[in-house]
Design a protein around this motif. Sequence first.
Motif, PDB file in Angstrom:
ATOM      1  N   VAL A 141       0.651  -1.302   0.097  1.00 23.73           N
ATOM      2  CA  VAL A 141       0.107   0.004  -0.067  1.00 23.73           C
ATOM      3  C   VAL A 141       0.851   1.022  -0.140  1.00 23.73           C
ATOM      4  O   VAL A 141       2.069   1.166   0.764  1.00 23.73           O
ATOM      5  CB  VAL A 141      -0.845   0.092   1.102  1.00 23.73           C
ATOM      6  N   ILE A 142       0.608   2.407  -0.699  1.00 25.95           N
ATOM      7  CA  ILE A 142       1.135   3.470  -0.614  1.00 25.95           C
ATOM      8  C   ILE A 142       0.160   4.638  -0.049  1.00 25.95           C
ATOM      9  O   ILE A 142      -1.367   4.778   0.112  1.00 25.95           O
ATOM     10  CB  ILE A 142       1.832   4.016  -2.163  1.00 25.95           C
ATOM     11  N   VAL A 143       0.865   4.734   1.156  1.00 23.94           N
ATOM     12  CA  VAL A 143      -0.524   6.048   1.730  1.00 23.94           C
ATOM     13  C   VAL A 143       0.349   7.320   1.492  1.00 23.94           C
ATOM     14  O   VAL A 143       1.460   7.747   2.012  1.00 23.94           O
ATOM     15  CB  VAL A 143      -0.576   6.093   3.163  1.00 23.94           C
ATOM     16  N   GLY A 144      -0.577   8.839   1.663  1.00 26.55           N
ATOM     17  CA  GLY A 144       0.386  10.313   1.905  1.00 26.55           C
ATOM     18  C   GLY A 144       0.849  10.153   3.361  1.00 26.55           C
ATOM     19  O   GLY A 144      -0.538   9.417   4.283  1.00 26.55           O
ATOM     20  N   ASP A 145       1.365  11.341   3.429  1.00 27.48           N
ATOM     21  CA  ASP A 145       1.793  11.612   4.559  1.00 27.48           C
ATOM     22  C   ASP A 145       0.465  12.232   5.126  1.00 27.48           C
ATOM     23  O   ASP A 145      -0.369  12.476   6.139  1.00 27.48           O
ATOM     24  CB  ASP A 145       3.468  12.157   4.575  1.00 27.48           C
ATOM     25  N   GLY A 146      -0.048  13.379   4.324  1.00 25.25           N
ATOM     26  CA  GLY A 146      -1.461  13.993   5.022  1.00 25.25           C
ATOM     27  C   GLY A 146      -2.334  13.050   5.021  1.00 25.25           C
ATOM     28  O   GLY A 146      -3.121  13.781   6.506  1.00 25.25           O
ATOM     29  N   ILE A 172       5.005   5.393   3.734  1.00 21.88           N
ATOM     30  CA  ILE A 172       4.661   6.168   3.639  1.00 21.88           C
ATOM     31  C   ILE A 172       5.246   7.463   3.133  1.00 21.88           C
ATOM     32  O   ILE A 172       6.191   7.606   2.623  1.00 21.88           O
ATOM     33  CB  ILE A 172       4.580   7.193   5.215  1.00 21.88           C
ATOM     34  N   ASP A 173       4.423   7.467   1.265  1.00 26.53           N
ATOM     35  CA  ASP A 173       4.869   8.701   0.810  1.00 26.53           C
ATOM     36  C   ASP A 173       5.279  10.653   1.753  1.00 26.53           C
ATOM     37  O   ASP A 173       4.672  10.863   1.978  1.00 26.53           O
ATOM     38  CB  ASP A 173       3.540   9.027  -0.602  1.00 26.53           C
ATOM     39  N   ASN A 174       6.322  10.568   2.499  1.00 30.59           N
ATOM     40  CA  ASN A 174       6.601  11.919   3.580  1.00 30.59           C
ATOM     41  C   ASN A 174       6.957  12.968   2.555  1.00 30.59           C
ATOM     42  O   ASN A 174       8.180  12.718   2.651  1.00 30.59           O
ATOM     43  CB  ASN A 174       7.393  10.842   4.673  1.00 30.59           C
ATOM     44  N   ASN A 175       6.399  13.554   1.403  1.00 30.54           N
ATOM     45  CA  ASN A 175       6.519  13.904   0.645  1.00 30.54           C
ATOM     46  C   ASN A 175       6.202  16.041   1.568  1.00 30.54           C
ATOM     47  O   ASN A 175       6.858  16.454   0.634  1.00 30.54           O
ATOM     48  CB  ASN A 175       6.306  14.047  -0.890  1.00 30.54           C
ATOM     49  N   ASN A 176       6.051  15.178   2.593  1.00 35.38           N
ATOM     50  CA  ASN A 176       5.876  17.170   3.506  1.00 35.38           C
ATOM     51  C   ASN A 176       5.126  18.154   3.200  1.00 35.38           C
ATOM     52  O   ASN A 176       4.582  18.856   3.752  1.00 35.38           O
ATOM     53  CB  ASN A 176       7.286  16.928   3.880  1.00 35.38           C
ATOM     54  N   TYR A 177       4.247  17.641   1.769  1.00 36.50           N
ATOM     55  CA  TYR A 177       2.748  18.325   1.248  1.00 36.50           C
ATOM     56  C   TYR A 177       1.751  17.555   1.673  1.00 36.50           C
ATOM     57  O   TYR A 177       1.102  16.523   1.113  1.00 36.50           O
ATOM     58  CB  TYR A 177       3.088  18.842   0.147  1.00 36.50           C
ATOM     59  N   GLN A 178       0.902  18.805   1.711  1.00 33.71           N
ATOM     60  CA  GLN A 178      -0.568  17.831   1.348  1.00 33.71           C
ATOM     61  C   GLN A 178      -1.623  19.081   0.003  1.00 33.71           C
ATOM     62  O   GLN A 178      -0.534  20.047  -0.067  1.00 33.71           O
ATOM     63  CB  GLN A 178      -1.432  17.776   2.390  1.00 33.71           C
ATOM     64  N   SER A 179      -2.841  18.431   0.306  1.00 32.52           N
ATOM     65  CA  SER A 179      -3.593  19.883  -0.465  1.00 32.52           C
ATOM     66  C   SER A 179      -3.196  20.804  -0.686  1.00 32.52           C
ATOM     67  O   SER A 179      -3.057  21.947  -1.076  1.00 32.52           O
ATOM     68  CB  SER A 179      -4.719  19.368  -0.767  1.00 32.52           C
ATOM     69  N   GLY A 180      -3.744  21.116   0.826  1.00 31.45           N
ATOM     70  CA  GLY A 180      -3.714  22.702   0.356  1.00 31.45           C
ATOM     71  C   GLY A 180      -2.388  23.763   1.748  1.00 31.45           C
ATOM     72  O   GLY A 180      -2.136  24.731   1.692  1.00 31.45           O
ATOM     73  N   GLY A 181      -1.314  22.772   1.490  1.00 29.52           N
ATOM     74  CA  GLY A 181       0.165  22.946   1.390  1.00 29.52           C
ATOM     75  C   GLY A 181       1.134  22.013   2.439  1.00 29.52           C
ATOM     76  O   GLY A 181       1.488  20.786   2.453  1.00 29.52           O
ATOM     77  N   MET A 182       1.972  22.731   3.372  1.00 26.61           N
ATOM     78  CA  MET A 182       3.136  21.878   4.150  1.00 26.61           C
ATOM     79  C   MET A 182       1.820  21.108   5.081  1.00 26.61           C
ATOM     80  O   MET A 182       1.671  21.551   6.093  1.00 26.61           O
ATOM     81  CB  MET A 182       4.025  22.964   4.965  1.00 26.61           C
ATOM     82  N   GLY A 223      11.473 -10.547   5.273  1.00 28.04           N
ATOM     83  CA  GLY A 223      12.414 -11.114   6.297  1.00 28.04           C
ATOM     84  C   GLY A 223      11.478 -11.325   7.850  1.00 28.04           C
ATOM     85  O   GLY A 223      11.854 -12.009   8.371  1.00 28.04           O
ATOM     86  N   VAL A 224      10.754  -9.721   7.582  1.00 27.66           N
ATOM     87  CA  VAL A 224      10.637  -9.651   8.961  1.00 27.66           C
ATOM     88  C   VAL A 224       8.877 -10.382   9.925  1.00 27.66           C
ATOM     89  O   VAL A 224       8.107 -10.847   8.328  1.00 27.66           O
ATOM     90  CB  VAL A 224       9.526  -8.397   9.205  1.00 27.66           C
ATOM     91  N   THR A 225       8.570 -11.543   9.269  1.00 25.54           N
ATOM     92  CA  THR A 225       7.552 -12.425   9.955  1.00 25.54           C
ATOM     93  C   THR A 225       6.645 -11.836  11.110  1.00 25.54           C
ATOM     94  O   THR A 225       7.293 -11.785  12.046  1.00 25.54           O
ATOM     95  CB  THR A 225       7.842 -13.735   9.752  1.00 25.54           C
ATOM     96  N   GLY A 226       5.202 -12.414  10.997  1.00 23.53           N
ATOM     97  CA  GLY A 226       5.038 -12.015  12.320  1.00 23.53           C
ATOM     98  C   GLY A 226       4.568 -10.661  12.429  1.00 23.53           C
ATOM     99  O   GLY A 226       3.980 -10.109  13.809  1.00 23.53           O
ATOM    100  N   GLN A 227       4.776  -9.456  11.504  1.00 28.11           N
ATOM    101  CA  GLN A 227       4.912  -8.642  12.167  1.00 28.11           C
ATOM    102  C   GLN A 227       4.514  -7.549  10.697  1.00 28.11           C
ATOM    103  O   GLN A 227       5.719  -7.541   9.855  1.00 28.11           O
ATOM    104  CB  GLN A 227       5.629  -7.749  12.653  1.00 28.11           C
ATOM    105  N   PRO A 228       3.282  -6.527  10.308  1.00 31.14           N
ATOM    106  CA  PRO A 228       3.654  -5.649   9.309  1.00 31.14           C
ATOM    107  C   PRO A 228       4.749  -4.502   8.937  1.00 31.14           C
ATOM    108  O   PRO A 228       5.435  -4.372  10.776  1.00 31.14           O
ATOM    109  CB  PRO A 228       1.620  -5.217   8.958  1.00 31.14           C
ATOM    110  N   SER A 229       4.860  -4.233   8.065  1.00 30.32           N
ATOM    111  CA  SER A 229       6.070  -3.478   7.964  1.00 30.32           C
ATOM    112  C   SER A 229       5.882  -2.089   7.454  1.00 30.32           C
ATOM    113  O   SER A 229       4.358  -1.631   6.034  1.00 30.32           O
ATOM    114  CB  SER A 229       6.910  -4.342   6.614  1.00 30.32           C
ATOM    115  N   ALA A 230       5.729  -1.055   7.710  1.00 25.25           N
ATOM    116  CA  ALA A 230       6.058   0.352   7.328  1.00 25.25           C
ATOM    117  C   ALA A 230       7.261   0.673   7.073  1.00 25.25           C
ATOM    118  O   ALA A 230       8.520   0.740   7.165  1.00 25.25           O
ATOM    119  CB  ALA A 230       5.428   1.378   8.562  1.00 25.25           C
ATOM    120  N   ILE A 231       7.169   1.245   5.632  1.00 25.43           N
ATOM    121  CA  ILE A 231       9.029   2.138   4.894  1.00 25.43           C
ATOM    122  C   ILE A 231       8.811   3.732   4.911  1.00 25.43           C
ATOM    123  O   ILE A 231       7.798   3.664   3.902  1.00 25.43           O
ATOM    124  CB  ILE A 231       8.920   1.629   3.380  1.00 25.43           C
ATOM    125  N   VAL A 232       8.734   4.238   5.692  1.00 34.79           N
ATOM    126  CA  VAL A 232       8.640   4.999   4.944  1.00 34.79           C
ATOM    127  C   VAL A 232       9.784   5.827   4.725  1.00 34.79           C
ATOM    128  O   VAL A 232      11.183   6.172   4.601  1.00 34.79           O
ATOM    129  CB  VAL A 232       9.174   6.152   6.348  1.00 34.79           C
TER     130      VAL A 232
END
Lengths: 271, 316
Positions: A141-146, A172-182, A223-232
């Motif tokens: 999944v890709i989620v935005g930071d906003g 997590i797409d950490n681009n530091n912006y959302q629709s309305g600004g920072m 390689g991580v089992t038993g736990q979901p992964s987040a990649i910032v």
Amino acid sequence: MMSRLDEVSRALRRDVVEMVYRTKDGHPSPSFSVADIITALYFEIMRIDPANPDWDDRDRFVLSKGHACPILYAALARRGFFAKEELFTLRHLNSILQGHPYAPKTPGLDATTGSLGNGVSVALGMALSAKIRKKAYQVYVIVGDGELGEGMIWEAAMAAAHHKMGNLTVFIDNNNYQSGGMVGKISGPSPIDEKWKAFGWHVQTVDGHDIDAIIAAVKSAHGVTGQPSAIVCKTVKGNGVSFMVGENSWHKRVYTDAEYRVAIEELGGVV
Amino acid sequence: MSEVSSTRIGFRDAMVTLAGEREEVVFISTDSILVVRGEPFFEHFPERVIELGISEQNGVGVASGLASSGMVPYICTYAGFLTMRACEQMRTFVSYPNLKVRFVGANGGLHGGNREGVSHQFTEDVGILRGMPNFTILCPADGAQVYEAMLASADIEGPVYIRIGSGREERVFADGTPFEIGKIRVMVDNGNDVALFAHGFVLNRVLEAARLLKEKGIGAKVVEVATIKPLDGEGIASILRATGCAVTIEDHTIINGLGSAIAEVIAEESQGYLVRLGLQDVYGESGFPDELLDAYGMSVHDIVAAATRAMEKKHQ
């Protein structure tokens, strides 16, 4: 010298420029910040079969920040799920490419999204199906930071860790912006990595425009089992075209003829 | 003496039956499995209970993901926590892509929510879903009918909503009475003076009202409309052509539910005069189920009076 995948990523960005320019609509800069993640997934990591888009054992992808779909459509076209000419019907009547992702119409698209905050739950459902049916596929999944402002993300985060979903990876797409600004001025998701850790996830942070680093992080997550992964993923909104970086109006904006030429050339193309 | 049935147990028992026959059936609980006395399901199929905790929006999102990857999820919790809190998830992530998810909404109506009060009495659920394409909406009248409706709807490709109650509903139908999706059911036909259209946990009252009307020499038809969508418009229109007037009785707001649906048929396909019983654009309050239905205009006396009023309109 540019790698094969970096070339692919630039080509996908050029496709997005072309789509927005020709169809006069779409979200270019949110597409560019996830371009390298999408490239890593669709051209290296994911087990998919363009000749058989509904293959039950395929890996799944959910674009929770659905407005970035032009780059996903470009990737699906270049992988051969549909003809490239379809890209230039984006947001037009009778197109297979809706303004936000609609799975029943688009070959290769795994999830309907667009309304923010929903993708992690949908992906969790796909991951749970694999677990129950003893399938080996992975779900990304890709989620935005906003988008992290949506409470439902955290409902899903809590449940995925509780269910020990080792087959689920969130970028997590950490681009530091959302629709309305920072993002930092509008909402307060930081520290993002600490939040996901606190919810029980395995967390890595990478340069979201370093495709090799993204691939390495995904392999490490496998390689991580038993736990979901987040990649910032530390990303830049508009990355790849100089005049789009730092100018948030490109969240949703159409290129003039001159801007179109510059963008294509900066991305290594020929007008 | 009336006999109590339970729509919650009807749902639970149907889940056990369906899961035994179909390996793709899973139960999504948002800390709601005990609400429907789900222990037997858990004992038989522990690997097919997905407990997500108190998170209904997440629950519907997860259902969407499951349904798009080979499973048929049933999600059951209080009707409003689905149709209101998770309304957008039901629309954009299930109804729009037309996924095979089953929603079972408990505490339907004043009768269903009774002493809990308004936060747990859901009188808008059917109206909210009527506007969503692809949905099948079922309002069975008692526990045995919920069981039958669950089985009858098992093969529908798109989303299904089944309204259930508190688990203390009066038995209306004999066990094993079939539930036919998309068709009205004429339960009583005493003549062509007036039609009484109803569904759900007020049907027992409507039958009693028809009996009292008959004693007064008034011939009423009692028509169960258990499928609100797809509506049996032709069946309803043919009843209306015979009676020329009707009363609708629903434990739901009269706006957007059964009363509105019948009014649409009258306007487009038939003609006649209509009196709508149900919540008259107000909220309920805490109370015992039968007390509440009486207090909010759905007593047997109210139904008889409404039938008389509808006939007067017809003869004006």
